[in-house]
Motif scaffolding. Structure first.
Motif, PDB file in Angstrom:
ATOM      1  N   HIS A 170       0.842  -1.196   0.000  1.00  0.00           N
ATOM      2  CA  HIS A 170       0.000   0.000   0.000  1.00  0.00           C
ATOM      3  C   HIS A 170       0.879   1.248   0.000  1.00  0.00           C
ATOM      4  O   HIS A 170       1.890   1.330   0.682  1.00  0.00           O
ATOM      5  CB  HIS A 170      -0.914  -0.020   1.215  1.00  0.00           C
ATOM      6  CG  HIS A 170      -1.811  -1.217   1.268  1.00  0.00           C
ATOM      7  ND1 HIS A 170      -2.800  -1.452   0.337  1.00  0.00           N
ATOM      8  CD2 HIS A 170      -1.867  -2.266   2.135  1.00  0.00           C
ATOM      9  CE1 HIS A 170      -3.424  -2.573   0.627  1.00  0.00           C
ATOM     10  NE2 HIS A 170      -2.878  -3.088   1.708  1.00  0.00           N
ATOM     11  N   ILE A 182      -9.313   6.794  -0.018  1.00  0.00           N
ATOM     12  CA  ILE A 182      -8.022   7.022   0.637  1.00  0.00           C
ATOM     13  C   ILE A 182      -8.197   7.103   2.157  1.00  0.00           C
ATOM     14  O   ILE A 182      -9.065   7.819   2.653  1.00  0.00           O
ATOM     15  CB  ILE A 182      -7.364   8.315   0.114  1.00  0.00           C
ATOM     16  CG1 ILE A 182      -7.041   8.181  -1.376  1.00  0.00           C
ATOM     17  CG2 ILE A 182      -6.091   8.630   0.892  1.00  0.00           C
ATOM     18  CD1 ILE A 182      -6.458   9.444  -1.993  1.00  0.00           C
ATOM     19  N   SER A 206     -11.269  11.042  -4.376  1.00  0.00           N
ATOM     20  CA  SER A 206     -11.451   9.622  -4.045  1.00  0.00           C
ATOM     21  C   SER A 206     -11.932   9.474  -2.605  1.00  0.00           C
ATOM     22  O   SER A 206     -11.309   9.990  -1.684  1.00  0.00           O
ATOM     23  CB  SER A 206     -10.125   8.866  -4.204  1.00  0.00           C
ATOM     24  OG  SER A 206     -10.232   7.557  -3.687  1.00  0.00           O
ATOM     25  N   ASP A 210      -2.777   5.043  -1.064  1.00  0.00           N
ATOM     26  CA  ASP A 210      -3.797   4.366  -0.269  1.00  0.00           C
ATOM     27  C   ASP A 210      -3.973   5.054   1.089  1.00  0.00           C
ATOM     28  O   ASP A 210      -5.050   5.018   1.675  1.00  0.00           O
ATOM     29  CB  ASP A 210      -3.401   2.904  -0.041  1.00  0.00           C
ATOM     30  CG  ASP A 210      -3.267   2.147  -1.347  1.00  0.00           C
ATOM     31  OD1 ASP A 210      -4.280   1.988  -2.031  1.00  0.00           O
ATOM     32  OD2 ASP A 210      -2.140   1.752  -1.682  1.00  0.00           O
ATOM     33  N   ILE A 237      -0.261  13.214  -5.851  1.00  0.00           N
ATOM     34  CA  ILE A 237      -1.427  12.350  -6.011  1.00  0.00           C
ATOM     35  C   ILE A 237      -1.812  12.210  -7.484  1.00  0.00           C
ATOM     36  O   ILE A 237      -2.242  11.137  -7.928  1.00  0.00           O
ATOM     37  CB  ILE A 237      -2.608  12.890  -5.179  1.00  0.00           C
ATOM     38  CG1 ILE A 237      -2.315  12.704  -3.680  1.00  0.00           C
ATOM     39  CG2 ILE A 237      -3.915  12.200  -5.548  1.00  0.00           C
ATOM     40  CD1 ILE A 237      -3.325  13.361  -2.768  1.00  0.00           C
ATOM     41  N   LEU A 268      -2.957   8.694   3.316  1.00  0.00           N
ATOM     42  CA  LEU A 268      -2.466  10.072   3.345  1.00  0.00           C
ATOM     43  C   LEU A 268      -2.250  10.482   4.794  1.00  0.00           C
ATOM     44  O   LEU A 268      -3.172  10.429   5.600  1.00  0.00           O
ATOM     45  CB  LEU A 268      -3.484  11.005   2.680  1.00  0.00           C
ATOM     46  CG  LEU A 268      -3.210  12.508   2.770  1.00  0.00           C
ATOM     47  CD1 LEU A 268      -1.991  12.873   1.925  1.00  0.00           C
ATOM     48  CD2 LEU A 268      -4.425  13.312   2.321  1.00  0.00           C
ATOM     49  N   MET A 302      -2.183   7.617  -7.262  1.00  0.00           N
ATOM     50  CA  MET A 302      -3.085   7.691  -6.110  1.00  0.00           C
ATOM     51  C   MET A 302      -2.554   6.865  -4.939  1.00  0.00           C
ATOM     52  O   MET A 302      -2.272   5.677  -5.083  1.00  0.00           O
ATOM     53  CB  MET A 302      -4.467   7.168  -6.499  1.00  0.00           C
ATOM     54  CG  MET A 302      -5.542   7.459  -5.476  1.00  0.00           C
ATOM     55  SD  MET A 302      -5.945   9.227  -5.362  1.00  0.00           S
ATOM     56  CE  MET A 302      -6.761   9.479  -6.942  1.00  0.00           C
TER      57      MET A 302
END
Length: 532
Positions: A2, A77, A74, A50, A44, A52, A48
């Motif tokens: 991830h 996240i 999204s 998984d 990002i 943040l 993208m």
């Protein structure tokens, strides 16, 4: 693995976050760092993430703006907020956008941070096969079907016509009328896989009738969702179906409790007629489960039922006065504090807003975590206490449990303060003696509290309680009393001010007149006339 992004404007903090974790060892890939939200969005766009990890207060684009933008891009996240205690007002805004963890920088230890990351990773692992995988494989294995259904929960099915081939491969071409059940367990001890296994096993045995179960699949939080098919008819038949479904769900709750001792709450959506309605039904079922805060856990809650209907909610915002709470704590006003908390939770009960409960609870927790360091000299004990607070709060399911928890937590703080009060009274005597001797020197609240080894806030409140006036009022009064004696001589007013620790002549005259009602010159004349 991830993918993870760190967003923090201070390089040394970014370095610390990066260095405290063995990312590869725990199965995470740190793909980028940014100093503000704008830089983070650029990263990002390239790929993208998984997870943040973001600070709240940053230049250019702060954490709140970043989180709002990320949520627009999204909903999947996972977000970890890093913040300072004094930034909590900002953090409350971020919480509204949905975050996975909220960590306080000053209290964050490597082990705690790693545990938070592992918890999120476990959630991601539980549904690792993303919906994009389905474009590469149309096999009808359960994992792929569950992943496709998860996609419907998260993004909806606005393009469902483009996905007819996938539906056909999964045997889902014809949609049977159904209800969606969201099953939530009150446990943080079991991992996602264990929780899912427990629910699935009960469903396969004597929970809901297997012939009526359409599909079973987890969401990204690891909670199980069930599509339960019903007859094609609506109206009275539909109402009867809901009652049957409610009864079967209630049986499942009892069975789970008997088998594991765990309490499950089940939310039931409105009737679903086609795949495009699944996302809305999921939101309905999840929101129904959230109402366990007000209705109690271990029960079935049906979307749109009378239990969820409330009269017009009270107008006006609910707010906490941190200063008022602190004043009651320092004044040992346990009864008044209990009444304050009870009134606060009465307002929350009337609102029936689960998100607001989370925000208010966190704000009360921040007050507790700010006050304890003021009255305890054992930093490790305070740190352990803060961890325990977070753990205990995470296990609370109802508003009543939260109300009782906060009443007991604040009462424990007050009782601790009462215990140490007698020993600290001598420190105030020492402080007043120091002021009377060294009034002519520069004395600040920080310096005098450090002298007697008490925290600044605690000292200020204890001083006022013991002396009857604030530290500054007492210091100023002592200085003016000394100045009155000096003004009987030949010294000029400006010189007298400097000798008693007030260096600015204008400020000295202003303070002197405020306390005595006379200017220094007028006071000198008055004294001389009296002694003629």
């Amino acid at each position: 693995m991830h993918r993870v992004i760190i967003v923090e404007d201070e390089f040394i903090v970014r370095y610390g976050i990066r260095s405290m974790i063995d990312w590869e060892k725990i199965g995470l890939d740190l793909i980028g760092e940014a100093a503000n939200g704008r830089e983070a969005l650029d990263i990002i766009e390239a790929g993208m993430p998984d997870i943040l990890i973001t600070d709240i207060k940053m230049p250019v684009m702060d954490g709140i703006e970043l989180i709002a933008e990320v949520r627009r891009i999204s909903p999947d996240i996972k977000i970890i907020i890093l913040s300072n205690l004094e930034d909590f007002q900002y953090a409350k805004e971020a919480i509204k956008h949905g975050v996975s963890e909220y960590l306080i920088k000053s209290d964050m230890m490597p082990r705690d941070f790693e545990q938070a990351l592992l918890k999120i990773k476990e959630s991601l692992d539980a549904v690792r096969n993303s919906t994009s995988d389905q474009t590469l494989s149309f096999r009808s294995e359960p994992a792929h079907k569950e992943s496709f259904l998860l996609g419907l929960l998260e993004r909806g099915s606005g393009k469902i016509n483009d996905e007819e081939q996938i539906l056909g491969k999964f045997g889902l071409s014809h949609f049977h009328p159904a209800y969606l059940l969201h099953i939530s367990l009150n446990t943080s001890e079991l991992g996602y896989a264990e929780r899912q296994s427990l629910i699935r096993n009960n469903l396969e045995q004597e929970g809901l009738p297997h012939s009526r179960i359409y599909e079973v699949f987890p969401d990204r939080q690891g909670e199980i969702n069930v599509l339960f098919s019903v007859s094609e008819s609506e109206g009275d038949a539909g109402s009867a179906e809901i009652e049957v479904l409610r009864h079967q769900a209630d049986q499942l709750i009892h069975r789970v409790f008997e088998q594991s001792g765990l309490c499950a709450t089940i939310g039931i959506s409105g009737r679903i007629r086609e795949w495009s309605e699944v996302k809305n039904a999921y939101d309905q079922a999840v929101n129904a489960v959230k109402q366990k805060l007000f209705l109690g856990s271990g029960r079935v809650i049906v979307h749109g039922s009378d239990a969820l209907r409330i009269s017009a909610p009270p107008m006006g915002a609910i707010s906490i006065s941190s200063l008022q709470v602190q004043s009651m704590v320092y004044a040992f006003q346990s009864k008044e504090l209990t009444e304050y908390i009870e009134h606060l939770f009465e307002q929350l009960a009337a609102r029936r807003d689960a998100e607001l409960v989370q925000i208010i609870s966190l704000e009360l927790l921040m007050i507790l975590m700010t006050l304890w360091p003021d009255v305890s000299k054992d930093a490790q004990q305070v740190l352990e206490l803060k961890k325990r607070y977070f753990e205990e709060l995470s296990r609370l399911e109802t508003l009543e449990q939260s109300r009782m928890w906060f009443i007991q937590a604040f009462d424990a703080l007050v009782q601790h303060m009462i215990e140490i009060y007698k020993g600290d009274r001598s420190s105030i005597i020492k402080a007043t003696q120091y002021i009377q001797q060294y009034y002519h020197q520069e004395i600040s609240l920080q310096s005098i509290s450090s002298l007697v080894h008490l925290s600044k806030n605690y000292f200020a409140n204890l001083f006022k309680k013991e002396v009857g006036e604030s530290f500054l009022e007492y210091l100023t009064r002592i200085r003016i009393e000394k100045a009155k004696t000096l003004l009987t001589g030949e010294l000029k007013a400006g010189e007298v001010g400097g000798l008693v620790g007030i260096q600015d002549p204008k400020y000295f005259s202003k303070v002197f007149k405020k306390i005595t009602g006379l200017s220094p010159s007028e006071y000198r004349i008055l004294v001389r006339e009296i002694h003629k």
